[in-house]
Scaffold this motif. Structure first.
Motif, mmCIF file in Angstrom:
data_model
loop_
_atom_site.group_PDB
_atom_site.id
_atom_site.type_symbol
_atom_site.label_atom_id
_atom_site.label_comp_id
_atom_site.label_asym_id
_atom_site.label_seq_id
_atom_site.Cartn_x
_atom_site.Cartn_y
_atom_site.Cartn_z
ATOM 1 N N PRO A 349 -12.232 55.193 112.535
ATOM 2 C CA PRO A 349 -11.761 53.461 112.709
ATOM 3 C C PRO A 349 -11.604 52.801 113.603
ATOM 4 C CG PRO A 349 -10.373 55.287 111.013
ATOM 5 C CD PRO A 349 -11.207 55.627 112.249
ATOM 6 N N ARG A 350 -11.664 51.604 113.482
ATOM 7 C CA ARG A 350 -12.322 50.940 115.233
ATOM 8 C C ARG A 350 -11.181 49.159 114.696
ATOM 9 N NH1 ARG A 350 -17.618 49.930 116.166
ATOM 10 N NH2 ARG A 350 -17.416 47.552 116.274
ATOM 11 N N PRO A 351 -11.172 48.845 114.791
ATOM 12 C CA PRO A 351 -10.173 47.862 115.179
ATOM 13 C C PRO A 351 -10.983 46.384 115.301
ATOM 14 C CG PRO A 351 -9.900 48.925 117.650
ATOM 15 C CD PRO A 351 -10.929 49.942 116.646
ATOM 16 N N PRO A 352 -9.937 44.653 114.781
ATOM 17 C CA PRO A 352 -10.965 44.419 114.474
ATOM 18 C C PRO A 352 -11.599 43.309 115.461
ATOM 19 C CG PRO A 352 -8.514 44.339 113.304
ATOM 20 C CD PRO A 352 -8.666 45.533 114.084
ATOM 21 N N LEU A 353 -10.951 43.767 116.506
ATOM 22 C CA LEU A 353 -11.408 43.040 118.066
ATOM 23 C C LEU A 353 -12.411 43.997 118.044
ATOM 24 C CD1 LEU A 353 -11.091 41.244 120.211
ATOM 25 C CD2 LEU A 353 -9.287 43.116 121.501
ATOM 26 N N LEU A 354 -12.724 45.128 118.316
ATOM 27 C CA LEU A 354 -14.206 45.946 118.950
ATOM 28 C C LEU A 354 -14.920 44.847 117.777
ATOM 29 C CD1 LEU A 354 -15.825 47.738 120.738
ATOM 30 C CD2 LEU A 354 -15.001 49.663 118.709
ATOM 31 N N SER A 355 -14.861 44.361 116.322
ATOM 32 C CA SER A 355 -16.617 44.152 115.787
ATOM 33 C C SER A 355 -16.168 42.475 116.057
ATOM 34 C CB SER A 355 -15.979 44.249 114.380
ATOM 35 O OG SER A 355 -15.641 45.755 114.266
ATOM 36 N N ASP A 356 -15.165 42.130 116.301
ATOM 37 C CA ASP A 356 -15.332 40.671 116.606
ATOM 38 C C ASP A 356 -16.150 40.460 118.299
ATOM 39 O OD1 ASP A 356 -14.277 37.644 115.707
ATOM 40 O OD2 ASP A 356 -13.418 38.009 118.120
ATOM 41 N N VAL A 357 -15.389 41.148 118.915
ATOM 42 C CA VAL A 357 -16.215 40.891 120.454
ATOM 43 C C VAL A 357 -17.460 41.398 120.621
ATOM 44 C CG1 VAL A 357 -16.786 42.298 122.422
ATOM 45 C CG2 VAL A 357 -14.275 41.650 121.706
ATOM 46 N N GLU A 358 -18.161 43.070 119.602
ATOM 47 C CA GLU A 358 -19.306 43.051 119.415
ATOM 48 C C GLU A 358 -20.219 41.359 118.576
ATOM 49 O OE1 GLU A 358 -19.171 47.859 118.850
ATOM 50 O OE2 GLU A 358 -19.438 46.328 117.282
ATOM 51 N N HIS A 359 -19.895 40.830 117.766
ATOM 52 C CA HIS A 359 -19.665 39.558 117.083
ATOM 53 C C HIS A 359 -20.376 39.190 117.877
ATOM 54 C CE1 HIS A 359 -20.676 36.093 114.135
ATOM 55 N NE2 HIS A 359 -19.295 36.234 115.116
ATOM 56 N N TRP A 360 -19.406 38.122 118.784
ATOM 57 C CA TRP A 360 -19.138 36.897 119.798
ATOM 58 C C TRP A 360 -21.007 37.539 120.792
ATOM 59 C CZ3 TRP A 360 -18.721 32.435 117.858
ATOM 60 C CH2 TRP A 360 -17.616 32.335 116.909
ATOM 61 N N LEU A 361 -20.598 38.798 121.563
ATOM 62 C CA LEU A 361 -21.892 38.917 122.128
ATOM 63 C C LEU A 361 -23.188 38.431 121.913
ATOM 64 C CD1 LEU A 361 -20.036 41.682 124.375
ATOM 65 C CD2 LEU A 361 -20.892 39.337 124.857
ATOM 66 N N ARG A 389 -16.778 30.166 127.218
ATOM 67 C CA ARG A 389 -15.456 30.748 126.487
ATOM 68 C C ARG A 389 -14.922 32.320 125.994
ATOM 69 N NH1 ARG A 389 -14.305 24.791 123.607
ATOM 70 N NH2 ARG A 389 -13.724 23.580 124.577
ATOM 71 N N VAL A 390 -16.791 32.104 125.809
ATOM 72 C CA VAL A 390 -16.419 34.366 124.971
ATOM 73 C C VAL A 390 -16.254 35.253 126.531
ATOM 74 C CG1 VAL A 390 -17.771 36.019 124.632
ATOM 75 C CG2 VAL A 390 -17.748 33.705 123.509
ATOM 76 N N LEU A 391 -17.409 34.885 127.713
ATOM 77 C CA LEU A 391 -17.443 35.488 128.990
ATOM 78 C C LEU A 391 -15.887 35.488 129.472
ATOM 79 C CD1 LEU A 391 -20.509 34.331 130.359
ATOM 80 C CD2 LEU A 391 -19.802 36.597 129.364
ATOM 81 N N LEU A 442 -11.191 38.069 119.207
ATOM 82 C CA LEU A 442 -11.101 37.990 120.886
ATOM 83 C C LEU A 442 -10.240 36.726 121.199
ATOM 84 C CD1 LEU A 442 -12.677 38.599 123.520
ATOM 85 C CD2 LEU A 442 -14.427 36.958 122.616
ATOM 86 N N GLU A 443 -10.285 35.083 120.958
ATOM 87 C CA GLU A 443 -9.640 34.072 120.730
ATOM 88 C C GLU A 443 -8.791 34.344 121.437
ATOM 89 O OE1 GLU A 443 -9.115 29.748 119.587
ATOM 90 O OE2 GLU A 443 -10.194 30.978 119.080
ATOM 91 N N GLU A 444 -7.902 35.624 119.960
ATOM 92 C CA GLU A 444 -6.711 35.157 119.915
ATOM 93 C C GLU A 444 -5.777 36.556 120.919
ATOM 94 O OE1 GLU A 444 -5.152 36.152 115.911
ATOM 95 O OE2 GLU A 444 -6.778 35.541 115.316
#
Length: 748
Positions: A349-361, A389-391, A442-444
């Motif tokens: 199981p992956r935390p939601p943050l990992l998917s969100d980071v990969e999406h923004w990158l 902001r992402v960086l 990522l933002e949160e």
């Protein structure tokens, strides 16, 4: 561990590990590549906490978990959850740093002539032994340790919880119970009775408690990297686990030599033979039937290091080696540490943050490539601003692989370009998963990280100013508003003038230039500036110390007040007349620090307080002469030049007077004044220094065109200063012996 599982065939296997993971043991039992760790995070209104439970192939807990499950036993963790207050301040569940300083261990090391617990452990337990002999040694060792070292409150809480699990398993009466725990706890848990107790506390309803598996690395496990994991040189022990105690030393010797040769170090076959023979000799001398880790390291050091060592061998202790450690030994330690990094099974199981980071990158083309690359951004461009902001969010979360090389220190500065280096990192996934404790996106997560920093900042206005900058960089409007509220509350009561100056500087920058969050010209920010300026004027009147040297941070704060009066007064209706009266009093006060007096003159001059330039120059000439003592001249000028550079450059009368004052100084007085003078003239950029030189040279009968020659020096200023001091010493010696020719009557 494996032998006991096979011979006892327990019905229950209870392991010292976080009990809140018992419903998720299936995640641990997937086909991962070790090492890995269980990362746990906790947040509520009162505290935050993060900790790791690391596992490698030879961890007793991992062997018990995997082989116990394979044998059909009911496997469970039995320790308190990582979020429990008993683990406050503990970053690694298996850390045993406090046990290493036990009196019994130190006494045993002295008796056996061993340096540190790691060498002691290798000597007693890592040698090939019959299992019954090993078990008896371990029992005596830990019972002795427990008898001498009383349990802490943390130990007692954990042991009560573990006992409840053990007693509950015994009460079922359906077969043997095997308990896997740290040896310090074993004597207590062995006294368990068949009385079930309370098993599991619940996290508070308003708290966030999360746990995820993360890839780990030997580098992060290694105690020589500063991590109290109880496992120095993990690659060495992995070799022992894979190949046995007899073959592992040969393999590690080869690995160390290959690394050294790969780093350009000349290691001959003769060196290799010498290291091997020395290690074997040391092992026999120490009574070892197989080479221990320290035998091999000592052998390599004796054969390869040709010069005398300035510090102790790093493996005689714990922690990051001294910077004075021989570089060759540093490479040997890195070879023994190993490069292995774990890999999680795809179904983990992956935390939601990992998917969100990969999406923004992916969305912004910022994903790390195989090689490092440079990313340049113009923050006025909407697409580049979003990338920035992402960086910055990744930077705030300390995700490796994203480094800002250049850019404004505050996002409201007029120049808004950034340069970043994006590079691959083997720890990227681990750190993103670990950052998930701050939030699911990522933002949160970045905002959550700064929210905690806001709680920790307390009344420190300088930290609040930094947080304000960070909230702008990551685009957190709500957080920026809360930080501004904290700044407002603090600015009205801030006792430190320099910290208040930083706040005024930041607030003014936001009010004048911010286009990122729309705070430019904000009435709310303007009212904060007005309150901070009023407080600053009150504080500057309290600055006394006629002999206090120039303080660059104080001068920076005065610049901030001056700029607020210069740029914001017409719009914010600041009381400029009151401010000028304050600076007039400071200029006239003989109790004020010289730099503050000079800065006050600079404020008045740069704000066009005087009737005309002639009047301003006249005041400046008189004030400078009044501060012309060697101990105060440079400090006064530092304040004046910091606040009124342009005005001084346009006033040749000031240059002429300074030339006259400096020529009148004796060598001794000049040396006294020189450090502060260097600080003062350091505020002029090269172009303005050249203008001063052009005005100065005609006073000495030289052409002004030679000004550039005075701006270059072939030697360091410190060398010139040392030479002047030497001249002074020689002059004193000559005078003492009557050899100067100036005082013939004193000749012996």
């Amino acid at each position: 561990m494996a032998h006991t599982l096979r011979t006892v065939r327990p019905r229950h296997v209870l392991i010292e590990g976080p009990a809140d993971m018992n419903s998720r043991l299936g995640e641990l039992l997937l086909a991962h590549e070790l090492p890995l760790a269980l990362f746990s995070s906790y947040r509520d209104k009162e505290r935050t906490h993060a900790s790791w439970t690391p596992f490698c192939a030879y961890s007793p807990e991992w062997v018990a978990l995997t082989e116990g499950h394979a044998a059909g036993a009911q496997v469970r963790f039995m320790d308190l959850p990582a979020w429990h207050s008993a683990f406050e301040g503990v970053r690694n569940r298996y850390s045993d740093g406090e046990r290493r300083r036990a009196r019994a261990i130190e006494a045993l090391c002295r008796k056996l002539g061993l340096e540190g617990m790691d060498a002691l452990w290798d000597h007693l337990f890592e040698q090939p032994l019959e299992l019954d002999v090993l078990a008896e040694r371990l029992r005596i060792y830990f019972e002795t340790l427990r008898a001498e070292e009383p349990a802490s409150d943390r130990d007692e809480q954990r042991e009560a919880f573990m006992l409840a699990h053990v007693e509950a398993a015994l009460a079922q009466g359906d077969g043997p119970v095997m308990v896997v725990c740290g040896g310090f706890h074993a004597p207590v848990l062995a006294r368990a009775r068949t009385m079930p107790g309370a098993l599991f506390p619940s996290a508070p309803a308003d708290a966030s408690a999360r746990s995820y598996l993360v890839p780990y690395s030997f580098r992060r496990l290694d105690s020589f990297a500063g991590y109290e994991s109880g496992m120095p040189s993990p690659a060495f022990y992995q070799a022992v686990w894979d190949e046995g105690a007899d073959k592992a030393p040969e393999r590690m010797l080869r690995v160390a030599v290959e690394r050294l040769r790969g780093r350009g170090q000349h290691v001959s076959s003769a060196d290799l033979i010498a290291a091997s023979l020395m290690a074997e000799g040391l092992g026999r001398l120490r009574g070892h039937t197989a080479l221990a880790r320290t035998d091999l390291l000592d052998g390599l050091a004796s054969a390869l290091v040709k010069d005398a060592l300035d510090v102790e061998l790093p493996w005689t202790g714990r922690g990051v080696p001294s910077p004075d450690t021989d570089p060759l030994l540093g490479e040997v330690l890195r070879a023994f540490s190993g490069e292995r990094t774990g890999r999680l099974h795809p179904d983990t199981p992956r935390p939601p943050l990992l998917s969100d980071v990969e999406h923004w990158l992916a969305a912004h083309g910022l994903g790390p490539d195989k090689r490092a690359r440079t990313v340049r951004l113009e923050l006025r461009e909407p697409k580049d601003l979003e990338k920035s902001r992402v960086l910055h969010r990744l930077r705030v979360l300390r995700i490796p692989g994203f480094t800002r090389d250049a850019g404004p220190s505050f996002p409201a500065e007029p120049v808004l370009q950034e340069s970043w280096t994006v590079a691959p990192s083997e720890d990227f996934i681990s750190w993103v998963i670990e950052a998930s404790g701050w939030g699911p996106t990522l933002e949160e997560a970045a905002s959550g990280r700064l929210e905690e920093a806001l709680m920790d900042a307390g009344p420190d206005l300088e930290k609040l100013a930094l947080l304000l900058a960070e909230s702008f960089f990551i685009g957190a409007k709500g957080l920026a508003r809360r930080v501004l509220e904290e700044v407002a509350a603090r600015a009205r009561h801030e006792p430190d003038f320099t910290r208040l100056g930083v706040a005024v500087e930041r607030l003014l920058s936001v009010w004048r230039h911010d286009v990122l969050l729309g705070a430019q010209g904000s009435t709310e920010v303007g009212s904060l500036i007005g309150a901070a300026v009023e407080r600053g004027l009150w504080l500057i009147e309290q600055l006394d110390g006629p002999h206090q040297p120039a303080d660059k941070e104080q001068l920076r704060a005065i610049v901030a007040l001056r700029d607020a009066l210069r740029f914001a007064a017409p719009v914010l209706t600041l009381d400029v007349a009151q401010a000028r009266a304050v600076f007039e009093r400071r200029l006239a006060s003989l109790q004020a620090p010289p730099a503050v007096r000079g800065a006050s003159l600079g404020v008045l001059w740069s704000l066009s307080h005087f009737a005309d330039e002639a009047s301003a120059e006249d005041v400046a000439l008189r004030a400078t002469r009044s501060a012309s003592r060697p101990a105060t001249l440079g400090d006064f000028l530092a304040g004046l030049f910091r606040l009124a550079r342009e005005q001084v450059v346009r006033a040749p009368a000031i240059t002429a007077m300074l030339d006259e004052l400096l020529r009148e100084l004796t060598e001794e007085d000049f040396l006294i004044a020189l450090p502060a003078l260097r600080l003062a003239f350091g505020f002029f950029p090269p172009r303005e220094k050249e203008e001063i030189a052009q005005a100065l040279l005609p006073l000495h009968g030289r052409e002004s065109s030679a000004a550039k020659e005075l701006l270059s020096l072939d030697v360091e200023p410190a060398v010139v200063l040392a030479g002047a001091a030497l001249d002074d010493d020689v002059e004193q010696v000559l005078r003492r012996f009557g050899l100067t020719g100036k005082e013939p009557g004193n000749a012996p």
